[in-house]
Structure formats: structure tokens, C-alpha cells
Design an enzyme around this catalytic site. Structure first.
Site, short mmCIF file in Angstrom:
data_model
loop_
_atom_site.label_atom_id
_atom_site.label_comp_id
_atom_site.label_asym_id
_atom_site.label_seq_id
_atom_site.Cartn_x
_atom_site.Cartn_y
_atom_site.Cartn_z
CB CYS A 55 -1.07 0.43 1.32
SG CYS A 55 -0.42 -0.09 2.46
CG ASN A 56 2.51 2.55 3.10
OD1 ASN A 56 1.38 2.90 2.70
ND2 ASN A 56 3.29 2.08 4.30
CD GLU A 117 6.72 -1.80 7.59
OE1 GLU A 117 5.98 -2.84 8.40
OE2 GLU A 117 7.27 -1.57 6.77
CD GLN A 119 2.15 -5.00 6.87
OE1 GLN A 119 2.02 -3.59 8.00
NE2 GLN A 119 0.42 -5.84 6.19
CD GLN A 123 3.90 -5.33 3.16
OE1 GLN A 123 4.61 -4.30 3.32
NE2 GLN A 123 3.04 -5.06 3.11
N GLY A 194 -11.16 14.51 16.31
CA GLY A 194 -9.81 15.35 14.91
C GLY A 194 -8.76 14.42 14.96
CG MET A 196 -3.69 14.39 19.32
SD MET A 196 -1.94 13.76 18.60
CE MET A 196 -1.21 15.10 18.19
#
Length: 423
Positions: A55-56, A117, A119, A123, A194, A196
Site C-alpha cells: 500500500c505504501n 516496522e 511487515q 511482503q 479530530g 490527533m
């Protein structure tokens, strides 16, 4: 042999553009076949290839005798239905040591949206298996990825790259985990709706608390956020009456005055029979009256308190990043050394083939002499002389050709190759 990479990620391309180049895992194999087929008719018929798509990021890694970045850009642009110029404006292209350093950093979590991270490593391994399945992964890319996995393991073992919080929300989760033994048994209230609070709710939801509630001045907006996390929405006016239900309270509104007062918290503690409450006030100005911090069974943290935790985590992480980069640099140097040695493989193969041809010729000649009745000693003498003459002929010819400077250089090379003394 050269390697190159073409990619775009969360730092270089907007979500909609990344979506054009996203490939599901079951699409990787046919996509790789299409990519490799596109090289077949040109100057690069034998190209190794692998595709990482999350996704990134979407990244293409290739290896061949000659770098073909322009072709790779054109192929990916066409597959996404965009102009090559547009793709280039949002992509990065890397080759050889830069490509190796990048893939090592990706595997180690240094190029991720969330630093450290893990993950992405899984992948990447899925992408490698997909490339292996269709025969797209040759010796060079296999070495590149296997070395990246080894470097990633060393980074995670030797550094604390994934051990420290890096955001206010993550710091809040970390502190709550120090108070409550099991966050899955807690009830969490978020005051506000909001950005945050959205981030904080995302972090806490990952810990699977018993329940989540959103209290907001506008109920509709609170319901929208609560639905994402499987929680309930409540009106801000109902907060004082229900405060005792919650073990954890995270507040961040735009109110100019505190909305959670000392009296309301005192009543909540009494109803809870003084079971502890963890409260975080991320608002500026404050949402929670500062006097609440003096209550014995309340653990209240302000945005300034969390900033200290975050800064400590960032300092630890930067030290870990520096350690990781040293490990990665060593990995890159080792890979490039291996890749450089691979360049001599064709010459080594040719030398071995030539030596085998000479050996076969002399063996055939020796058999003929033996068949004629020549003595074994004479045949062995003739065979050894024949091999020696064949091996030395080219060197001797070079030694007697060219100008004085070239002859001197040849003499030095031959001395180094043939006159080495046993140590």
C-alpha cells in the site's frame, strides 16, 4: 552485471497515483512475465526481475548485463496508463550500490512510513517467492534479496530500531501499557474527533481494548469515527455521567476552556471505587483541569509530558538508525564485491574451456603415441611439454610484441601470474 531499481512510495507519490501501480500478490507473476517479455525484442533479452508492491510502495528490481532504466520506466508508465514524464516526476531510479543500499534499507524498515516496522520484510519475501515461481529471479537478484534479508535480521538483532515510540499516540499507548497489565481488558474513551484523536484511536484499537467510545460535540462526526473502530459514539454533554465507565481517557478538542473538571473526575473515581484511571490531555489549551493530576488514583499526562517520552524514543531511534546504516553499508560493500567478481565469470569460463580443449588435444595425442608403442615416460614427457607450450604461447607472444612500455607492463603481469613463490 548490473542491478537497477525503479520505485515510487508514500514519500514521493500521492495515494491515487500509487494506486495505478499497485499489484496484488496474485498479479505479480503475470506482471513479471509481461515485463520480461518487453525486454525480449531489444538489447536486453536476459533480464532478471522482481516486483514489490504494497500500500505504501511499488518497486521494480532488475539485473542484466546493461542497465535499462528508460525501458523500465516506459513499461511501468504504460502499465499504469500515465505519461513517462509524470511517472518520473514521482519516482526514484537507482542502480548498483544505490539500488543495493535502498533494498537493504527497505528490508530493515528504515524506509517505511513507521520507522522500523517489520511487515515489509514479509511482503518482500512474498515478492521473491512470486519471482522465483515464474523463473524471473536469477543468481544476481537472488543474492541481492537474500543478503537484504540477512542484513535486516542483523539490524533487528543488533539495534533497537523497532523498540521505541515515535509519536504522541504511540507514546500514550506505551504509557497506558505500563499502568494496565492487559490493554485488552480496558475501556477507552476518546474525547474529540479530530486528526490527533483519529491517530490515537488507531494506535489503541491495535491493542484490541474491551470497548472504545467517542465523545464529541457533533454526534454525527463522532459516530463516523466510532464506526471505523467498532465503537460507540456519545454526546459530549453525557461525559460527566459516564466518565466512571472508562479506564483510559484521551482528550483533544478545540475548546478554549477545560471540559473535564476536577469534580467530575472525583465523582468518577468514587464510582469506580478508586480503580486507577489513565488520562491523556493532548489539547492546547487544556481539556482537563490541571488539578486532576494531584488525585491519587489518576495518572494524567499532558502534551508536554508525552513530548518528553517521544523525544527520548526519537533519540534512541536515531542511535539505532545510525547503527543500522553501518550494518547496511557493510552489506552493500559485500554485495558489490560479489557483483564485481561475477563480472569475471565469463572470462573464467572461457579460460576453463580453453584449458579443457588443450588437455583433450594432448590426451588424444598421447593415446596415439601409446598405441604406436611409445614408452610411457616418453609419452608423458611429450604431453607435459605440449601442455606447457600451449599455455605459454600466448604469454610469450605478448611479451615480444608492442612497444617498450607495453612489454614492461606485460612482463610485470606475467611475473605476478607465473613467478609467484610459495609462502
Amino acid at each position: 552485471m548490473s542491478v537497477w531499481a525503479l520505485g515510487l512510495n508514500h514519500t514521493t507519490a500521492p495515494l491515487d497515483l500509487r494506486g495505478r501501480f499497485a499489484f496484488a500478490l496474485d498479479q505479480i507473476a503475470p506482471t513479471l512475465q509481461s515485463l520480461r517479455s518487453s525486454f525480449a525484442g531489444g538489447r536486453h533479452p536476459q533480464v532478471e526481475a522482481a516486483i514489490i508492491s504494497t500500500c505504501n510502495r511499488t518497486e521494480i528490481y532488475c539485473a542484466s548485463e546493461h542497465i535499462a532504466l528508460d525501458h523500465t520506466v516506459g513499461w511501468l508508465a504504460q502499465s499504469g496508463g500515465v505519461a513517462p514524464a509524470l511517472l518520473r516526476s514521482h519516482a526514484y531510479t537507482l542502480h548498483d550500490d544505490e539500488a543495493a543500499r535502498h533494498v537493504f534499507r527497505v528490508a530493515s524498515g528504515l524506509d517505511s512510513m513507521v520507522l522500523g516496522e517489520a511487515q515489509i520484510l514479509g511482503q518482500m519475501k512474498d515478492a521473491v517467492r512470486a519471482a522465483e515461481t515464474v523463473g524471473a529471479l536469477g543468481t544476481t537478484l537472488n543474492q541481492l534479496f537474500q543478503r537484504s534479508f540477512a542484513v535486516a535480521k542483523e539490524v533487528r538483532t543488533a539495534t533497537e530500531i523497532g523498540a521505541h515510540s515515535i509519536s504522541m499516540a504511540a507514546a500514550a499507548v506505551r504509557l497506558a501499557g505500563q499502568l494496565f497489565e492487559d490493554l485488552r481488558k480496558t475501556r477507552v474513551l476518546f474525547v474529540g474527533a479530530g486528526e490527533m484523536i483519529d491517530l490515537a484511536a488507531t494506535h489503541f484499537a491495535a491493542k484490541e481494548p474491551k470497548s472504545i467510545a467517542i465523545a464529541n460535540r457533533t454526534l454525527e462526526r463522532g459516530e463516523k469515527l466510532a464506526t471505523r473502530f467498532g465503537g460507540e459514539a456519545m454526546r459530549l454533554a453525557d461525559l460527566p455521567a459516564r466518565l466512571a465507565e472508562f479506564d483510559i481517557v484521551i482528550s483533544c478538542t478545540a475548546s478554549t476552556l477545560p471540559i473535564i473538571g476536577l469534580g467530575a473526575v472525583e465523582r468518577a473515581l468514587k464510582a469506580r471505587k478508586h480503580r486507577p484511571m489513565f488520562m491523556v490531555d493532548l489539547a492546547v489549551p487544556r481539556d482537563i483541569e490541571p488539578e486532576v493530576k494531584a488525585l491519587e488514583d489518576v495518572y494524567l499526562y499532558t502534551v508536554d509530558d508525552l513530548a518528553q517520552v517521544v523525544q527520548q524514543g526519537q533519540a534512541n531511534r536515531q542511535a539505532a538508525v545510525a547503527q543500522a546504516e553501518v550494518i547496511i553499508d557493510a552489506g552493500v560493500q559485500n554485495f558489490m564485491h560479489w557483483l564485481g567478481q561475477r563480472g569475471a565469470v565469463p572470462l573464467i569460463q572461457q579460460l576453463n574451456a580453453q584449458a579443457d580443449e588443450w588437455r583433450a588435444a594432448e590426451m588424444a595425442r598421447a593415446r596415439k603415441l601409446l598405441a604406436k608403442g611409445e614408452s610411457v615416460d616418453a609419452v608423458l614427457e611429450a604431453m607435459s611439454r605440449g601442455l606447457t607450450q600451449k599455455m605459454m604461447h600466448g604469454a610469450m607472444a605478448e611479451l615480444h610484441s608492442g612497444d617498450a612500455a607495453s612489454r614492461e607492463q606485460t612482463a610485470q603481469t606475467l611475473s605476478r601470474l607465473f613467478l609467484r613463490k610459495e609462502r
